[in-house]
Write a protein that holds these residues in place. Structure first.
Motif, PDB file in Angstrom:
ATOM      1  N   PHE A   3       0.817  -1.208   0.000  1.00 14.19           N
ATOM      2  CA  PHE A   3       0.000   0.000   0.000  1.00 14.19           C
ATOM      3  C   PHE A   3       0.856   1.266   0.000  1.00 14.19           C
ATOM      4  CE2 PHE A   3      -2.992  -2.833   2.624  1.00 14.19           C
ATOM      5  CZ  PHE A   3      -3.620  -3.316   1.478  1.00 14.19           C
ATOM      6  N   HIS A   4       2.186   1.097   0.006  1.00 10.17           N
ATOM      7  CA  HIS A   4       3.091   2.235   0.052  1.00 10.17           C
ATOM      8  C   HIS A   4       4.221   2.001  -0.951  1.00 10.17           C
ATOM      9  CE1 HIS A   4       1.318   3.775   3.857  1.00 10.17           C
ATOM     10  NE2 HIS A   4       1.099   2.489   4.078  1.00 10.17           N
ATOM     11  N   ALA A   5       4.484   2.990  -1.798  1.00 11.48           N
ATOM     12  CA  ALA A   5       5.506   2.830  -2.831  1.00 11.48           C
ATOM     13  C   ALA A   5       6.276   4.125  -3.012  1.00 11.48           C
ATOM     14  CB  ALA A   5       4.866   2.415  -4.156  1.00 11.48           C
ATOM     15  N   SER A   6       7.378   4.021  -3.734  1.00 14.08           N
ATOM     16  CA  SER A   6       8.200   5.189  -4.049  1.00 14.08           C
ATOM     17  C   SER A   6       8.517   5.169  -5.538  1.00 14.08           C
ATOM     18  CB  SER A   6       9.511   5.152  -3.245  1.00 14.08           C
ATOM     19  OG  SER A   6      10.345   6.242  -3.570  1.00 14.08           O
ATOM     20  N   GLN A   7       8.437   6.346  -6.161  1.00  9.55           N
ATOM     21  CA  GLN A   7       8.889   6.493  -7.546  1.00  9.55           C
ATOM     22  C   GLN A   7       9.556   7.860  -7.613  1.00  9.55           C
ATOM     23  OE1 GLN A   7      10.461   6.436 -10.255  1.00  9.55           O
ATOM     24  NE2 GLN A   7       8.994   7.691 -11.366  1.00  9.55           N
ATOM     25  N   SER A   8      10.815   7.898  -7.232  1.00  9.06           N
ATOM     26  CA  SER A   8      11.524   9.162  -7.070  1.00  9.06           C
ATOM     27  C   SER A   8      12.282   9.599  -8.314  1.00  9.06           C
ATOM     28  CB  SER A   8      12.501   9.066  -5.887  1.00  9.06           C
ATOM     29  OG  SER A   8      13.407   7.991  -6.073  1.00  9.06           O
ATOM     30  N   LYS A   9      12.217   8.811  -9.376  1.00  6.70           N
ATOM     31  CA  LYS A   9      12.962   9.137 -10.585  1.00  6.70           C
ATOM     32  C   LYS A   9      12.143  10.030 -11.522  1.00  6.70           C
ATOM     33  CE  LYS A   9      15.590   4.843 -10.271  1.00  6.70           C
ATOM     34  NZ  LYS A   9      16.814   5.482  -9.776  1.00  6.70           N
ATOM     35  N   SER A  10      12.823  10.709 -12.402  1.00  7.37           N
ATOM     36  CA  SER A  10      12.161  11.614 -13.340  1.00  7.37           C
ATOM     37  C   SER A  10      11.394  10.828 -14.392  1.00  7.37           C
ATOM     38  CB  SER A  10      13.195  12.496 -14.035  1.00  7.37           C
ATOM     39  OG  SER A  10      14.009  11.719 -14.899  1.00  7.37           O
ATOM     40  N   LEU A  11      10.468  11.499 -15.052  1.00  4.68           N
ATOM     41  CA  LEU A  11       9.706  10.835 -16.104  1.00  4.68           C
ATOM     42  C   LEU A  11      10.597  10.511 -17.300  1.00  4.68           C
ATOM     43  CD1 LEU A  11       6.792   9.891 -16.301  1.00  4.68           C
ATOM     44  CD2 LEU A  11       6.314  11.874 -17.718  1.00  4.68           C
ATOM     45  N   ARG A 107      -3.541  -5.273 -19.079  1.00  4.42           N
ATOM     46  CA  ARG A 107      -2.446  -5.427 -18.127  1.00  4.42           C
ATOM     47  C   ARG A 107      -1.525  -4.205 -18.267  1.00  4.42           C
ATOM     48  NH1 ARG A 107      -2.969 -10.128 -20.739  1.00  4.42           N
ATOM     49  NH2 ARG A 107      -1.084  -9.782 -21.984  1.00  4.42           N
ATOM     50  N   CYS A 108      -0.772  -3.919 -17.238  1.00  2.00           N
ATOM     51  CA  CYS A 108       0.122  -2.769 -17.294  1.00  2.00           C
ATOM     52  C   CYS A 108       1.369  -3.033 -16.466  1.00  2.00           C
ATOM     53  CB  CYS A 108      -0.579  -1.497 -16.803  1.00  2.00           C
ATOM     54  SG  CYS A 108      -1.081  -1.517 -15.059  1.00  2.00           S
ATOM     55  N   ILE A 109       2.379  -2.235 -16.735  1.00  2.00           N
ATOM     56  CA  ILE A 109       3.587  -2.183 -15.917  1.00  2.00           C
ATOM     57  C   ILE A 109       3.515  -0.911 -15.097  1.00  2.00           C
ATOM     58  CG2 ILE A 109       6.082  -1.785 -15.971  1.00  2.00           C
ATOM     59  CD1 ILE A 109       6.188  -3.555 -18.472  1.00  2.00           C
ATOM     60  N   ILE A 110       3.768  -1.019 -13.799  1.00  2.00           N
ATOM     61  CA  ILE A 110       3.869   0.151 -12.928  1.00  2.00           C
ATOM     62  C   ILE A 110       5.344   0.314 -12.559  1.00  2.00           C
ATOM     63  CG2 ILE A 110       3.080   1.275 -10.814  1.00  2.00           C
ATOM     64  CD1 ILE A 110       1.135  -1.722 -11.637  1.00  2.00           C
ATOM     65  N   PRO A 111       6.026   1.308 -13.108  1.00  2.00           N
ATOM     66  CA  PRO A 111       7.434   1.516 -12.764  1.00  2.00           C
ATOM     67  C   PRO A 111       7.556   2.205 -11.403  1.00  2.00           C
ATOM     68  CG  PRO A 111       6.844   2.541 -14.890  1.00  2.00           C
ATOM     69  CD  PRO A 111       5.583   2.249 -14.144  1.00  2.00           C
ATOM     70  N   ILE A 112       8.290   1.595 -10.497  1.00  2.00           N
ATOM     71  CA  ILE A 112       8.544   2.213  -9.196  1.00  2.00           C
ATOM     72  C   ILE A 112      10.018   2.050  -8.861  1.00  2.00           C
ATOM     73  CG2 ILE A 112       6.196   1.911  -8.311  1.00  2.00           C
ATOM     74  CD1 ILE A 112       7.216  -0.480  -6.702  1.00  2.00           C
ATOM     75  N   SER A 113      10.516   2.939  -8.020  1.00  2.00           N
ATOM     76  CA  SER A 113      11.920   2.842  -7.608  1.00  2.00           C
ATOM     77  C   SER A 113      12.078   2.054  -6.311  1.00  2.00           C
ATOM     78  CB  SER A 113      12.533   4.236  -7.450  1.00  2.00           C
ATOM     79  OG  SER A 113      11.727   5.067  -6.647  1.00  2.00           O
ATOM     80  N   GLY A 114      10.974   1.726  -5.673  1.00  2.00           N
ATOM     81  CA  GLY A 114      11.009   0.924  -4.466  1.00  2.00           C
ATOM     82  C   GLY A 114       9.638   0.876  -3.821  1.00  2.00           C
ATOM     83  N   PHE A 115       9.513   0.067  -2.777  1.00  2.00           N
ATOM     84  CA  PHE A 115       8.237  -0.035  -2.077  1.00  2.00           C
ATOM     85  C   PHE A 115       8.488  -0.351  -0.607  1.00  2.00           C
ATOM     86  CE2 PHE A 115       9.291  -4.173  -3.769  1.00  2.00           C
ATOM     87  CZ  PHE A 115       8.902  -5.088  -2.812  1.00  2.00           C
ATOM     88  N   PHE A 116       7.453  -0.159   0.184  1.00  2.00           N
ATOM     89  CA  PHE A 116       7.542  -0.329   1.633  1.00  2.00           C
ATOM     90  C   PHE A 116       6.689  -1.528   2.071  1.00  2.00           C
ATOM     91  CE2 PHE A 116       7.986   4.116   0.515  1.00  2.00           C
ATOM     92  CZ  PHE A 116       9.045   4.569   1.276  1.00  2.00           C
ATOM     93  N   GLU A 117       7.241  -2.329   2.958  1.00  2.00           N
ATOM     94  CA  GLU A 117       6.476  -3.416   3.577  1.00  2.00           C
ATOM     95  C   GLU A 117       6.774  -3.420   5.068  1.00  2.00           C
ATOM     96  OE1 GLU A 117       4.042  -4.862   2.762  1.00  2.00           O
ATOM     97  OE2 GLU A 117       3.993  -5.317   0.625  1.00  2.00           O
ATOM     98  N   PHE A 118       6.004  -4.216   5.813  1.00  2.00           N
ATOM     99  CA  PHE A 118       6.070  -4.147   7.268  1.00  2.00           C
ATOM    100  C   PHE A 118       6.448  -5.495   7.874  1.00  2.00           C
ATOM    101  CE2 PHE A 118       3.520  -0.713   5.741  1.00  2.00           C
ATOM    102  CZ  PHE A 118       3.937   0.355   6.520  1.00  2.00           C
TER     103      PHE A 118
END
Length: 244
Positions: A3-11, A107-118
């Motif tokens: 439920f928590h993700a990061s995408q800190s890179k430029s488009l 279907r799709c690809i979701i580009p992310i730079s990382g994600f959070f888990e607990f």
């Protein structure tokens, strides 16, 4: 569940990574779809690479909404779903109507730079940030829906592989991360049910992942957690030996 993700890179980095481009149909700035911390419960817009437009980057709202629900009713839908639209269990994608309407053609690809888990330890919860060891983008497998005034998506999940099971040690599930050499296969047309499941069940190499604990600010509702240092290691003495 993620439920928590990061995408800190430029488009531009996203475009170069997927040989895709933003179109004039969407007025997307260089960092409009970027954040150090995306909270899925806020239903933010992220970038996706959709099956219908494999060479394009589109904005989409995190939280799958049925195509027959107009955009102005999306908040009511999200209130009823209570976060259930953020992830989709891959075991149900061919049976559950919300998923089965998209799995073959959207279907799709979701580009992310990382994600959070607990991680759970001694009845306490500790957030981890997971990223690729080479700091490149992840390709998360997703499905999307196109309705009246809204494009939305969800991330697929599956039973956790060993690396993620050690971190997400209560639910023992993980998002579906596509191996780099097969990520575009996810967008191929005319995949059969068995071919789709084969891609979902591929193991992502554990040695390409790294993880560390981060601040609990990501779940503090009184703090704006979208800041660069939210990705930095934050050590907890009681689980310091559990870093991965």
């Amino acid at each position: 569940m993620c439920f928590h993700a990061s995408q800190s890179k430029s488009l531009t980095t996203v475009e170069n990574s997927y040989n895709a481009y933003r179109t004039k149909a969407f007025d997307i700035g260089e960092h409009d779809l970027s954040a150090y911390h995306f909270n899925g419960f806020d239903h933010p817009e992220l970038a996706i690479i959709p099956q219908e437009y494999k060479d394009q980057v589109h904005p989409a709202i995190w939280g799958l909404v049925p195509s027959n629900i107009p955009g102005y009713e999306q908040n009511d839908f999200y209130s009823k779903m209570k976060g259930a639209s953020l992830n989709a269990k891959s075991e149900k994608i061919f049976d559950y109507p919300l998923y089965s309407n998209s799995i073959f053609s959207r279907r799709c690809i979701i580009p992310i730079s990382g994600f959070f888990e607990f991680h759970h330890f001694n009845n306490k919860t500790y957030p981890y940030f997971i990223k690729r060891a080479d700091a490149a983008l992840f390709s998360v497998a997703g499905i999307y829906s196109v309705g009246s005034g809204i494009t939305s998506f969800t991330m697929l999940t599956k039973k956790a592989m060993p690396f993620m099971a050690n971190i997400h040690n209560k639910a023992k599930r993980q998002i579906v991360m596509l191996p780099t050499d097969l990520e575009k296969d996810w967008l191929s047309d005319n995949l059969s049910e068995s071919q789709i499941m084969e891609l979902i069940n591929l193991a992502y190499p554990d040695d390409e992942l790294t993880a560390h604990t981060v601040s609990k600010d990501i779940v503090n509702p009184t703090i704006e957690s979208n800041y660069e240092a939210i990705l930095d290691p934050f050590l907890y003495s009681e689980i310091e030996y559990r870093l991965f």
